[in-house]
Design a protein around this motif. Structure first.
Motif, short mmCIF file in Angstrom:
data_model
loop_
_atom_site.label_atom_id
_atom_site.label_comp_id
_atom_site.label_asym_id
_atom_site.label_seq_id
_atom_site.Cartn_x
_atom_site.Cartn_y
_atom_site.Cartn_z
N UNK A 51 0.83 -1.20 0.00
CA UNK A 51 0.00 0.00 0.00
C UNK A 51 0.86 1.25 0.00
N UNK A 52 1.92 1.26 0.81
CA UNK A 52 2.82 2.42 0.87
C UNK A 52 3.52 2.63 -0.47
N UNK A 53 3.88 1.53 -1.13
CA UNK A 53 4.53 1.62 -2.44
C UNK A 53 3.60 2.29 -3.45
N UNK A 54 2.33 1.93 -3.42
CA UNK A 54 1.35 2.53 -4.33
C UNK A 54 1.18 4.02 -4.03
N UNK A 55 1.13 4.36 -2.74
CA UNK A 55 0.99 5.77 -2.35
C UNK A 55 2.20 6.58 -2.80
N UNK A 56 3.38 6.01 -2.64
CA UNK A 56 4.61 6.70 -3.03
C UNK A 56 4.64 6.97 -4.53
N UNK A 57 3.97 6.11 -5.29
CA UNK A 57 3.91 6.29 -6.74
C UNK A 57 2.83 7.28 -7.15
N UNK A 58 2.08 7.80 -6.19
CA UNK A 58 1.06 8.80 -6.48
C UNK A 58 -0.30 8.24 -6.83
N UNK A 59 -0.55 6.98 -6.49
CA UNK A 59 -1.85 6.35 -6.77
C UNK A 59 -2.92 7.00 -5.88
N UNK A 60 -3.82 7.76 -6.49
CA UNK A 60 -4.84 8.51 -5.74
C UNK A 60 -5.74 7.57 -4.95
N UNK A 61 -6.12 6.45 -5.56
CA UNK A 61 -6.98 5.49 -4.87
C UNK A 61 -6.27 4.90 -3.66
N UNK A 62 -4.99 4.58 -3.81
CA UNK A 62 -4.22 4.03 -2.68
C UNK A 62 -4.12 5.04 -1.54
N UNK A 63 -3.91 6.30 -1.88
CA UNK A 63 -3.83 7.34 -0.85
C UNK A 63 -5.15 7.45 -0.09
N UNK A 64 -6.26 7.41 -0.83
CA UNK A 64 -7.58 7.47 -0.18
C UNK A 64 -7.79 6.27 0.74
N UNK A 65 -7.34 5.09 0.29
CA UNK A 65 -7.49 3.89 1.11
C UNK A 65 -6.64 3.98 2.37
N UNK A 66 -5.41 4.46 2.23
CA UNK A 66 -4.55 4.62 3.40
C UNK A 66 -5.16 5.58 4.41
N UNK A 67 -5.68 6.70 3.94
CA UNK A 67 -6.31 7.67 4.85
C UNK A 67 -7.51 7.05 5.55
N UNK A 68 -8.34 6.35 4.79
CA UNK A 68 -9.54 5.74 5.38
C UNK A 68 -9.17 4.64 6.37
N UNK A 69 -8.08 3.95 6.12
CA UNK A 69 -7.68 2.82 6.95
C UNK A 69 -6.90 3.24 8.19
N UNK A 70 -6.02 4.21 8.03
CA UNK A 70 -5.04 4.52 9.08
C UNK A 70 -5.21 5.87 9.78
N UNK A 71 -5.94 6.80 9.17
CA UNK A 71 -5.98 8.14 9.73
C UNK A 71 -7.01 8.30 10.85
N UNK A 72 -7.93 7.34 10.98
CA UNK A 72 -9.03 7.50 11.90
C UNK A 72 -8.63 7.83 13.32
N UNK A 73 -7.62 7.14 13.85
CA UNK A 73 -7.22 7.36 15.24
C UNK A 73 -6.22 8.48 15.44
N UNK A 74 -5.68 9.04 14.35
CA UNK A 74 -4.63 10.05 14.50
C UNK A 74 -5.15 11.35 15.10
N UNK A 75 -6.34 11.77 14.70
CA UNK A 75 -6.85 13.04 15.21
C UNK A 75 -7.07 12.99 16.72
N UNK A 76 -7.48 11.83 17.23
CA UNK A 76 -7.67 11.70 18.68
C UNK A 76 -6.34 11.81 19.41
N UNK A 77 -5.29 11.22 18.83
CA UNK A 77 -3.96 11.31 19.43
C UNK A 77 -3.48 12.76 19.43
N UNK A 78 -3.64 13.45 18.31
CA UNK A 78 -3.17 14.82 18.20
C UNK A 78 -3.98 15.78 19.07
N UNK A 79 -5.25 15.46 19.29
CA UNK A 79 -6.10 16.34 20.10
C UNK A 79 -5.55 16.51 21.51
#
Length: 263
Positions: A51-79
């Motif tokens: 997944x990271x390899x696809x994101x590094x290549x600029x795959x828009x769909x992969x970036x959206x999937x990574x955000x949907x999969x991994x970003x959910x808990x980050x805002x709570x940590x940063x808060x």
């Protein structure tokens, strides 16, 4: 590493992320740069690496999937680091820029993910580092408001300390903090107030988690020792009662720092 082993890792990763297309050659190069041997590759989080390899290549769909999969808990940590209400959004935006864009010959940060650890945890460390840098840019030490004591008023130990020593205890911890180095003060606040564990601290400072743990223990002990000196000088209380107070300071470091921040 034999081609069959790489092919199996590749097929496994494709099954994990249907609809995300990374060529076998790109995937193989990505894996080999991190794990030259078959045994090493078997220990990687290869699906996350794909997944990271696809994101590094600029795959828009992969970036959206990574955000949907991994970003959910980050805002709570940063808060937990945000006392202004504006840090989280800026930190997340900077995270996206660092992860997915290249500039000045620098590859997107997501290309640096090694696959040796959990991708979400790696992102959490990176996001926390960005947020802390933003906070340091604004001010070297953000004061804690009265809301920091919400939920602590029912503590019998706190009630006893406040009743006996009041501002003297707060002032002692505050003076003791000033006797520490800037890094020790920052380390204690990151650990006790910002909730960073030794793994995150180690990643932030670029050291092993055992080294970070040793730093935290040393800074805590120095704070306790300095507080002992200040209290004995100011109040002249006996050693037995002082030992009880300092045990509380050791086991309630976050609370002691919040109290000191109120003085």
């Amino acid at each position: 590493m034999g081609p069959a082993s790489l092919r199996e890792l590749y097929r496994r990763s494709q099954r994990a992320w249907p609809g995300i297309d990374v060529s076998f050659d790109a995937f193989a190069a990505h894996v080999k740069s991190r794990a030259p041997s078959e045994d090493e590759a078997a220990r990687l989080h290869v699906e996350a690496l794909y997944l990271a390899c696809a994101c590094a290549a600029g795959d828009v769909h992969a970036i959206a999937v990574l955000e949907a999969t991994c970003f959910g808990g980050l805002t709570a940590v940063l808060a937990r680091l945000d006392t202004t209400g504006t840090l989280v959004d800026e930190a997340m935006q900077r995270l996206r820029v660092e992860l997915f864009t290249s500039a000045g010959g620098r590859a997107p940060k997501i290309a640096a993910y090694s696959g040796t650890g959990d991708l979400t945890r790696w992102l959490r460390v990176l996001a926390t580092r960005i947020a802390l840098k933003l906070r340091q840019r604004t001010t070297r030490e953000l004061p804690l408001g009265d809301e920091a004591l919400v939920g602590l008023s029912d503590s019998p130990e706190l009630a006893l300390l406040r009743a006996r020593y009041g501002a003297a205890f707060q002032a002692a911890v505050h003076e003791a903090l000033r006797s520490l180095s800037h890094r020790q003060r920052t380390l204690l606040r990151q650990h006790a107030l910002d909730g960073l564990g030794v793994t995150e601290l180690g990643a932030f400072y670029g050291v092993h988690r055992a080294t970070a743990a040793r730093w935290v223990a040393d800074a805590t002990e120095r704070l306790v020792t300095a507080t002992r000196r200040v209290l004995m000088r100011r109040l002249g209380i006996d050693r037995g009662e002082l030992s009880s107070v300092l045990r509380f300071l050791r086991t309630n470091l976050d609370l002691s720092l919040r109290l000191a921040s109120q003085s």
